[in-house]
Write an enzyme that holds these catalytic residues in place. Sequence first.
Site, short mmCIF file in Angstrom:
data_model
loop_
_atom_site.label_atom_id
_atom_site.label_comp_id
_atom_site.label_asym_id
_atom_site.label_seq_id
_atom_site.Cartn_x
_atom_site.Cartn_y
_atom_site.Cartn_z
N CYS A 85 2.61 4.20 -2.07
CA CYS A 85 1.31 3.63 -1.69
C CYS A 85 1.03 3.88 -0.22
O CYS A 85 1.64 3.25 0.65
CB CYS A 85 1.29 2.13 -1.99
N CYS A 100 -0.53 0.87 1.62
CA CYS A 100 0.45 -0.16 2.00
C CYS A 100 1.28 0.26 3.20
O CYS A 100 1.54 -0.55 4.10
CB CYS A 100 1.39 -0.44 0.83
N ASP A 101 1.73 1.50 3.23
CA ASP A 101 2.80 1.89 4.15
C ASP A 101 2.41 2.85 5.27
O ASP A 101 3.23 3.14 6.14
CB ASP A 101 3.95 2.51 3.34
#
Length: 252
Positions: free
Chosen positions: A132, A135-136
């Site tokens: 993701c 997300c990261d």
Amino acid sequence: CVVVGAGPAGLTASLYLARGGYNVICVGEEPGGTLNKIALLENYPGIHPYNTISGQELANNMIEQCSKFGTQFEFFKSVKKITQNSDECHYTLELNDESKLTCKSIICCVGTTPNVLNIPGENECLDKISFCATCDAPFYKNKIVAVIGGGNSAMEFASSLSIYCKKVFVIHRRNSFRAEAAMIDKVKSCKNVTFLMETIVESLYKNNNKKVQLNLVNKNESTLEVDGIFYAIGHKQNLIDISNVHNINGIF
């Protein structure tokens, strides 16, 4: 009620049921599910940005909270089959260890599993692999990363990462992308994105600098050193066999 799946969705369902006074058993192969693959977590509500925790730590907190309200757990087990009992009010779940559970209702929270490459060195580099970019991506500010894939997700990942990263390599095994033309054009306009077409990642290796070396095969063999890898190669739906169930009023 039996909750099938021990990821965030399954644990949330278990918590709400237990607090509501129901007898709850949560069945899951891996406590926390995909959370365990997250090395650092800082975009979950309530997590202080300067005190990040791992996905596994968050999962443990969820499990402890569920236990406090009486949820029982059957971890490291999976559901082979669900059948409806003759009274048509109860269901029987057959687990992979040959044990059985009987209940009046079932909540299925089995989710999906991200596809992996199944190549040498992959398991040893899991802490450097993300599924993701949203997300990261912030974890890789001013660093070098690789995106593997050629669909819309790969283009979305590359676009998001280009904002943070010094360099983004998009690695695709074919000579053309499956993504929408507008998305491809958007990524091509990013000056810090490079495409490696007709290229296969043969193996991974974590070197002494805590970076990941990708061993590539294209027209020639080559290597690429990056700080992180983003997989954009799809997910597979986790399924449960309910072919023997004729009335699913109690299955959610």
